[in-house]
Design an enzyme around this catalytic site. Structure first.
Site, PDB file in Angstrom:
ATOM      1  N   GLU A 128       0.663  -1.224   0.052  1.00  0.00           N
ATOM      2  CA  GLU A 128       0.026   0.134  -0.061  1.00  0.00           C
ATOM      3  C   GLU A 128       0.866   1.140   0.085  1.00  0.00           C
ATOM      4  OE1 GLU A 128      -2.759  -0.111   3.127  1.00  0.00           O
ATOM      5  OE2 GLU A 128      -3.901  -1.864   2.313  1.00  0.00           O
TER       6      GLU A 128
ATOM      7  N   GLU B 186      -5.201  -8.767   0.808  1.00  0.00           N
ATOM      8  CA  GLU B 186      -5.606  -8.330   1.970  1.00  0.00           C
ATOM      9  C   GLU B 186      -7.310  -8.075   1.960  1.00  0.00           C
ATOM     10  OE1 GLU B 186      -4.070  -5.192   4.293  1.00  0.00           O
ATOM     11  OE2 GLU B 186      -1.985  -5.709   3.892  1.00  0.00           O
TER      12      GLU B 186
END
Length: 470
Positions: free
Chosen positions: A174, A373
């Site tokens: 991320e 995720e």
């Protein structure tokens, strides 16, 4: 617990599907001041402003994976993991970010990797998950080319030390989040609000990523693949009105495509470049950067998905005195009737995961990808604990199941999806939120020596993997 019979499987996944979970070093290892580890920005920020962390809980102990990894990996195996994504702590491996490698850390990561392999769990390793070594931040963090070069050296050292056993590597997790948190919206250290510096940080992160990919490809690790983990949050316009559509497009450029396009296609979206040029915010670049990015695209893409982004055109003109922000171009929009996770304040929109996968299939060469995720954080889970000590987290089972239905649909329609990793294996420390919201398939009791207990969702996950579907 009743086992599903084979006949009841409505959603079957491809053979060899990667079932597992993901986490990061700072969020589970603990031992922040042990084993020769150097401080990272989280250790430093907590020391400086403990009040910014929920209940004043910092990263020093977290879930204590550093001392309990054997017990934890045995539990992973018990609940069906065939893969597990962890990160290496740069400040543990190379305490100053540059300089000597810490032999205690090498031993620890070797032990963890070997333990995973002995339990038939494939390690997926992330090199950078928000935890900049403090010494590197003091040099300017991702604003500095020296730090970019130090990261490329760190990546090479990791590949050399562990690449004989680790075959799936990820440069960043991320990468938009440290940009947003550290340089725009004040939820990560160094708490700077400066759009120009944010742009430079984002750009140098991609340069660091490309340099690591380049090193990896030069090393020719047998069966090795290198990728990046991106939180791709679909940007949905409020309506089909051109102003709303444009607002969603710009949000998508800033938050998704700023990393997705260079990582997968090897170039930035022209619309983003034009926008930054128009407002005078292009990053400082170097000769050779464009070629570096073009030639070092990823083999595999990890996709993190939690919630959609819904936007509409601006209601009011931006304050001319306010700092320049991405939201100069859009407002957030709360869709009436949306389904919410009240604990996290996040919308639950399962179809979003399908929309991302279809976008990757249609616009990004159907690159090999996996859900890296997806999960649900809930506060106060203790209230769902039964007399035997098990937490009945049916809401988490429903959350995972309903998202997996859409992943399954994407696979049926040709998306190149190879696996699904839930966030996360056990309750972990979550940055400034600390242990406020729990995400684990396994509970961690902070009051009782961090005792681990498998939740109902953990047993459900085990059955899911045994049947390769549900």
């Amino acid at each position: 617990m009743k086992q599903q019979t084979k006949q009841e499987i409505l959603y079957r996944f491809p053979d060899g599907f990667w079932w597992g979970s993901a986490t990061s070093a700072t969020q589970i290892e603990g031992a922040a001041n042990e084993g020769g580890k150097g401080p990272n920005i989280w250790d430093y920020w907590y020391e400086k402003e403990p009040n910014r962390f929920f209940n004043g809980v910092g990263p020093s102990v977290t879930s204590d994976f550093y001392h309990r990894y054997k017990e934890d990996i045995a539990l992973m195996k018990e609940i069906g993991h065939n893969s597990f994504r962890l990160s290496i702590s740069w400040s543990r491996l190379i305490p100053g970010g540059i300089g000597d490698v810490n032999p205690t850390a090498v031993q620890f990561y070797n032990n963890v990797i070997n333990e995973l392999l002995e339990n038939e769990i494939e390690p997926f390793v992330t090199l950078f998950h928000f935890d900049m070594p403090l010494a590197m931040q003091e040099l300017g963090g991702w604003e500095s080319r020296d730090v970019v070069d130090a990261y490329a050296r760190y990546a090479k050292i990791c590949f050399e030390l562990f690449g004989d056993r680790v075959k799936k590597w990820f440069t960043h997790n991320e990468p938009i989040v440290p940009v947003e948190g550290g340089y725009l919206y004040d939820f990560h250290y160094p708490n700077i609000i400066d759009f120009q510096r944010a742009v430079q940080v984002a750009y140098h992160t991609i340069i660091a990523h490309a340099k690591a990919v380049q090193v990896f490809k030069q090393m020719n690790i047998p069966d090795g693949k290198i990728g990046i983990i991106l939180n791709l949050t679909p940007s949905y316009p409020r309506s089909s009105h051109p102003a709303d559509v444009k607002a969603a497009h710009i949000a998508d450029l800033f938050f998704n495509r700023s990393f997705l396009d260079p990582a997968v296609k090897g170039e930035y979206p022209q619309d983003l470049v034009d926008l930054l040029r128009e407002y005078g915010y292009l990053p400082v670049t170097k000769e050779g950067d464009q070629k570096l990015i073009k030639e070092n695209t990823v083999d595999i893409l990890g996709i993190n998905y939690y919630q959609p982004r819904r936007v509409k055109t601006k209601e009011h003109l931006p304050n001319p005195e306010a700092p320049f922000m991405p939201d100069r171009f859009f407002d957030y929009y709360a869709m009436p009737g949306r389904k919410m996770n009240p604990h996290r304040g996040w919308e639950i929109y399962e179809k979003g995961i399908y929309d991302i996968l279809m976008n990757v299939k249609e616009n990004y060469g159907n690159i090999e990808c996996f859900i890296s995720e997806n999960g649900m954080g809930v506060e106060g889970e203790e209230r769902f604990r039964d007399e035997d000590g098990m937490i009945h987290d049916d809401y988490r089972i429903e959350f995972i199941r309903e998202h997996l239905k859409w992943v399954h649909k994407a696979i049926q329609e040709g998306a190149n999806v190879k696996g699904y990793h839930v966030w996360t294996f056990m309750d972990n420390w979550s940055w400034t939120n600390a242990y406020k919201n729990r995400y684990g398939l396994v509970a961690v009791d902070l009051e009782n020596n961090r005792k681990r207990t498998i939740k109902k969702s953990g047993y459900w996950f085990k059955t899911l993997v045994e049947n390769n579907g549900f």
